[in-house]
Write a protein that holds these residues in place. Sequence first.
Motif, PDB file in Angstrom:
ATOM      1  N   HIS A   1      11.210  -6.813  -8.142  1.00 33.06           N
ATOM      2  CA  HIS A   1      10.274  -7.813  -7.607  1.00 33.06           C
ATOM      3  C   HIS A   1       8.955  -7.717  -8.385  1.00 33.06           C
ATOM      4  O   HIS A   1       7.952  -7.207  -7.873  1.00 33.06           O
ATOM      5  CB  HIS A   1      10.032  -7.593  -6.110  1.00 33.06           C
ATOM      6  N   PRO A   2       8.937  -8.188  -9.619  1.00 30.39           N
ATOM      7  CA  PRO A   2       7.751  -7.997 -10.470  1.00 30.39           C
ATOM      8  C   PRO A   2       6.480  -8.645  -9.945  1.00 30.39           C
ATOM      9  O   PRO A   2       5.383  -8.246 -10.338  1.00 30.39           O
ATOM     10  CB  PRO A   2       8.176  -8.633 -11.803  1.00 30.39           C
ATOM     11  N   LYS A   3       6.595  -9.635  -9.069  1.00 33.33           N
ATOM     12  CA  LYS A   3       5.398 -10.305  -8.558  1.00 33.33           C
ATOM     13  C   LYS A   3       4.762  -9.571  -7.382  1.00 33.33           C
ATOM     14  O   LYS A   3       3.665  -9.923  -6.949  1.00 33.33           O
ATOM     15  CB  LYS A   3       5.735 -11.743  -8.157  1.00 33.33           C
ATOM     16  N   VAL A   4       5.449  -8.571  -6.844  1.00 32.67           N
ATOM     17  CA  VAL A   4       4.875  -7.778  -5.760  1.00 32.67           C
ATOM     18  C   VAL A   4       3.845  -6.814  -6.361  1.00 32.67           C
ATOM     19  O   VAL A   4       4.152  -6.048  -7.272  1.00 32.67           O
ATOM     20  CB  VAL A   4       5.966  -6.985  -5.010  1.00 32.67           C
ATOM     21  N   GLU A   5       2.622  -6.873  -5.860  1.00 32.97           N
ATOM     22  CA  GLU A   5       1.560  -6.000  -6.364  1.00 32.97           C
ATOM     23  C   GLU A   5       1.581  -4.679  -5.594  1.00 32.97           C
ATOM     24  O   GLU A   5       1.844  -4.651  -4.390  1.00 32.97           O
ATOM     25  CB  GLU A   5       0.193  -6.662  -6.207  1.00 32.97           C
ATOM     26  N   ILE A   6       1.286  -3.586  -6.300  1.00 30.81           N
ATOM     27  CA  ILE A   6       1.328  -2.260  -5.687  1.00 30.81           C
ATOM     28  C   ILE A   6      -0.026  -1.590  -5.830  1.00 30.81           C
ATOM     29  O   ILE A   6      -0.576  -1.483  -6.930  1.00 30.81           O
ATOM     30  CB  ILE A   6       2.428  -1.395  -6.328  1.00 30.81           C
TER      31      ILE A   6
ATOM     32  N   LEU B   1       0.882  -1.165   0.000  1.00 28.97           N
ATOM     33  CA  LEU B   1       0.000   0.000   0.000  1.00 28.97           C
ATOM     34  C   LEU B   1       0.919   1.214   0.000  1.00 28.97           C
ATOM     35  O   LEU B   1       1.637   1.460   0.966  1.00 28.97           O
ATOM     36  CB  LEU B   1      -0.895   0.009   1.239  1.00 28.97           C
ATOM     37  N   LEU B   2       0.903   1.978  -1.077  1.00 28.91           N
ATOM     38  CA  LEU B   2       1.922   2.991  -1.310  1.00 28.91           C
ATOM     39  C   LEU B   2       1.311   4.382  -1.464  1.00 28.91           C
ATOM     40  O   LEU B   2       0.496   4.620  -2.354  1.00 28.91           O
ATOM     41  CB  LEU B   2       2.708   2.626  -2.575  1.00 28.91           C
ATOM     42  N   ASP B   3       1.738   5.289  -0.601  1.00 29.14           N
ATOM     43  CA  ASP B   3       1.346   6.690  -0.722  1.00 29.14           C
ATOM     44  C   ASP B   3       2.001   7.283  -1.961  1.00 29.14           C
ATOM     45  O   ASP B   3       3.201   7.115  -2.177  1.00 29.14           O
ATOM     46  CB  ASP B   3       1.786   7.446   0.534  1.00 29.14           C
ATOM     47  N   LEU B   4       1.227   7.966  -2.770  1.00 24.66           N
ATOM     48  CA  LEU B   4       1.771   8.520  -4.011  1.00 24.66           C
ATOM     49  C   LEU B   4       2.615   9.769  -3.759  1.00 24.66           C
ATOM     50  O   LEU B   4       3.611  10.005  -4.439  1.00 24.66           O
ATOM     51  CB  LEU B   4       0.622   8.852  -4.964  1.00 24.66           C
ATOM     52  N   GLY B   5       2.228  10.564  -2.760  1.00 24.41           N
ATOM     53  CA  GLY B   5       2.888  11.840  -2.535  1.00 24.41           C
ATOM     54  C   GLY B   5       4.000  11.794  -1.512  1.00 24.41           C
ATOM     55  O   GLY B   5       3.983  12.545  -0.521  1.00 24.41           O
TER      56      GLY B   5
ATOM     57  N   ALA C   1       1.895  -0.086 -11.206  1.00 25.23           N
ATOM     58  CA  ALA C   1       0.923  -0.213 -10.117  1.00 25.23           C
ATOM     59  C   ALA C   1      -0.319  -0.956 -10.609  1.00 25.23           C
ATOM     60  O   ALA C   1      -0.721  -0.828 -11.760  1.00 25.23           O
ATOM     61  CB  ALA C   1       0.530   1.160  -9.587  1.00 25.23           C
ATOM     62  N   SER C   2      -0.919  -1.737  -9.717  1.00 26.76           N
ATOM     63  CA  SER C   2      -2.079  -2.551 -10.079  1.00 26.76           C
ATOM     64  C   SER C   2      -3.403  -1.846  -9.815  1.00 26.76           C
ATOM     65  O   SER C   2      -4.465  -2.413 -10.063  1.00 26.76           O
ATOM     66  CB  SER C   2      -2.053  -3.873  -9.310  1.00 26.76           C
ATOM     67  N   GLY C   3      -3.351  -0.634  -9.297  1.00 26.31           N
ATOM     68  CA  GLY C   3      -4.589   0.085  -9.044  1.00 26.31           C
ATOM     69  C   GLY C   3      -4.384   1.163  -8.013  1.00 26.31           C
ATOM     70  O   GLY C   3      -3.262   1.423  -7.570  1.00 26.31           O
ATOM     71  N   TYR C   4      -5.471   1.794  -7.627  1.00 26.26           N
ATOM     72  CA  TYR C   4      -5.369   2.903  -6.691  1.00 26.26           C
ATOM     73  C   TYR C   4      -6.645   3.034  -5.870  1.00 26.26           C
ATOM     74  O   TYR C   4      -7.725   2.585  -6.275  1.00 26.26           O
ATOM     75  CB  TYR C   4      -5.105   4.207  -7.450  1.00 26.26           C
ATOM     76  N   LEU C   5      -6.507   3.658  -4.720  1.00 21.42           N
ATOM     77  CA  LEU C   5      -7.625   3.975  -3.846  1.00 21.42           C
ATOM     78  C   LEU C   5      -7.499   5.423  -3.415  1.00 21.42           C
ATOM     79  O   LEU C   5      -6.390   5.939  -3.273  1.00 21.42           O
ATOM     80  CB  LEU C   5      -7.613   3.095  -2.591  1.00 21.42           C
ATOM     81  N   LEU C   6      -8.628   6.073  -3.213  1.00 24.49           N
ATOM     82  CA  LEU C   6      -8.595   7.411  -2.646  1.00 24.49           C
ATOM     83  C   LEU C   6      -8.335   7.316  -1.147  1.00 24.49           C
ATOM     84  O   LEU C   6      -8.853   6.421  -0.469  1.00 24.49           O
ATOM     85  CB  LEU C   6      -9.920   8.129  -2.893  1.00 24.49           C
ATOM     86  N   LYS C   7      -7.511   8.235  -0.642  1.00 26.40           N
ATOM     87  CA  LYS C   7      -7.283   8.273   0.800  1.00 26.40           C
ATOM     88  C   LYS C   7      -8.613   8.509   1.509  1.00 26.40           C
ATOM     89  O   LYS C   7      -9.441   9.287   1.065  1.00 26.40           O
ATOM     90  CB  LYS C   7      -6.290   9.382   1.152  1.00 26.40           C
ATOM     91  N   GLY C   8      -8.800   7.799   2.606  1.00 28.33           N
ATOM     92  CA  GLY C   8     -10.053   7.892   3.325  1.00 28.33           C
ATOM     93  C   GLY C   8     -11.068   6.841   2.919  1.00 28.33           C
ATOM     94  O   GLY C   8     -12.201   6.850   3.411  1.00 28.33           O
TER      95      GLY C   8
ATOM     96  N   ASP D   1       8.366   6.586  -8.531  1.00 27.84           N
ATOM     97  CA  ASP D   1       9.727   6.035  -8.572  1.00 27.84           C
ATOM     98  C   ASP D   1       9.818   4.737  -7.781  1.00 27.84           C
ATOM     99  O   ASP D   1      10.475   3.782  -8.203  1.00 27.84           O
ATOM    100  CB  ASP D   1      10.732   7.044  -8.020  1.00 27.84           C
ATOM    101  N   VAL D   2       9.162   4.700  -6.629  1.00 27.36           N
ATOM    102  CA  VAL D   2       9.161   3.481  -5.812  1.00 27.36           C
ATOM    103  C   VAL D   2       8.505   2.342  -6.593  1.00 27.36           C
ATOM    104  O   VAL D   2       9.011   1.216  -6.625  1.00 27.36           O
ATOM    105  CB  VAL D   2       8.423   3.714  -4.475  1.00 27.36           C
ATOM    106  N   THR D   3       7.384   2.634  -7.235  1.00 30.16           N
ATOM    107  CA  THR D   3       6.684   1.620  -8.033  1.00 30.16           C
ATOM    108  C   THR D   3       7.596   1.062  -9.107  1.00 30.16           C
ATOM    109  O   THR D   3       7.707  -0.159  -9.295  1.00 30.16           O
ATOM    110  CB  THR D   3       5.428   2.228  -8.683  1.00 30.16           C
ATOM    111  N   ARG D   4       8.251   1.948  -9.824  1.00 36.36           N
ATOM    112  CA  ARG D   4       9.136   1.531 -10.923  1.00 36.36           C
ATOM    113  C   ARG D   4      10.277   0.643 -10.407  1.00 36.36           C
ATOM    114  O   ARG D   4      10.598  -0.389 -11.007  1.00 36.36           O
ATOM    115  CB  ARG D   4       9.681   2.777 -11.624  1.00 36.36           C
ATOM    116  N   GLU D   5      10.883   1.041  -9.278  1.00 38.45           N
ATOM    117  CA  GLU D   5      12.003   0.277  -8.720  1.00 38.45           C
ATOM    118  C   GLU D   5      11.554  -1.090  -8.214  1.00 38.45           C
ATOM    119  O   GLU D   5      12.216  -2.104  -8.439  1.00 38.45           O
ATOM    120  CB  GLU D   5      12.655   1.069  -7.582  1.00 38.45           C
TER     121      GLU D   5
END
Length: 241
Positions: free
Chosen positions: A78-83, A57-61, A103-110, A69-73
């Motif tokens: 580790h291509p099998k790790v989902e983000i 679960l990755l904060d974009l900001g 990244a495999s998708g996104y959620l709005l904060k909250g 950059d974190v997603t790309r790295e």
Amino acid sequence: MPAAAPIRVFVVEDQTKILKNQLRLLEGHPDIEIIGTALSGEAALEEVAKTVPDVILLDLGLPRMSGIDVTREVKATHPKVEILIFTIFDEEDKVLEAVKAGASGYLLKGAPVDKIIEAIKEVRAGGTVIQPNLARRLLRHFRVDPDSGPVPSSPRPEAPERAPALETPAAPDAMLRPLSDREQEILQLIAKGISNSEAAKMLNLSKATIRTHLEHIYRKLEVTNRVEAVTEGIRKGLISV
């Protein structure tokens, strides 16, 4: 049947108050195991290399090293790790870049905890989470920038050079309509932000069948994920938004 192992989740958030709130929501859920946290992208990369979670679960900001950059790295090592990206409503440009980075998708904060848990399960199962209230805005980016898609607008210029005498041209119908009716139906649902689970219920199919159809769609359109598939579907006139 033995109980399924919990999904190993790593949380990256630079604001400690938000991080604590996320952990409070997720900890104790039987399907989730929090295996680590990080307050920066640099720290996240170090810890992910040690723990190799199922889902991040990755904060974009993030400061300094961005979530993109974190997603790309992470996907490079580790291509099998989902983000799964956490974002705010006015960051659709950055969300688009994160999806392109892997990244495999996104959620709005909250987002409510049940939506977070559902999204974690969805990406762990190979699906993609695109919320309807941002999906249309993301797709507009693809429409105004068709060159950003992974498939060139001209069909494979190198093919005639490879075997000009043996190549058989595709039938006109196959070129104009490469997907079956069911595949087009599923692709249209994807464009509306429908998850695998929701599509399965709406079409009275199993989630495994939906995943199989998605694999066929990706192969036929020569793409690797939902957003790219929708982009190509729009470009080829297979679906409408």
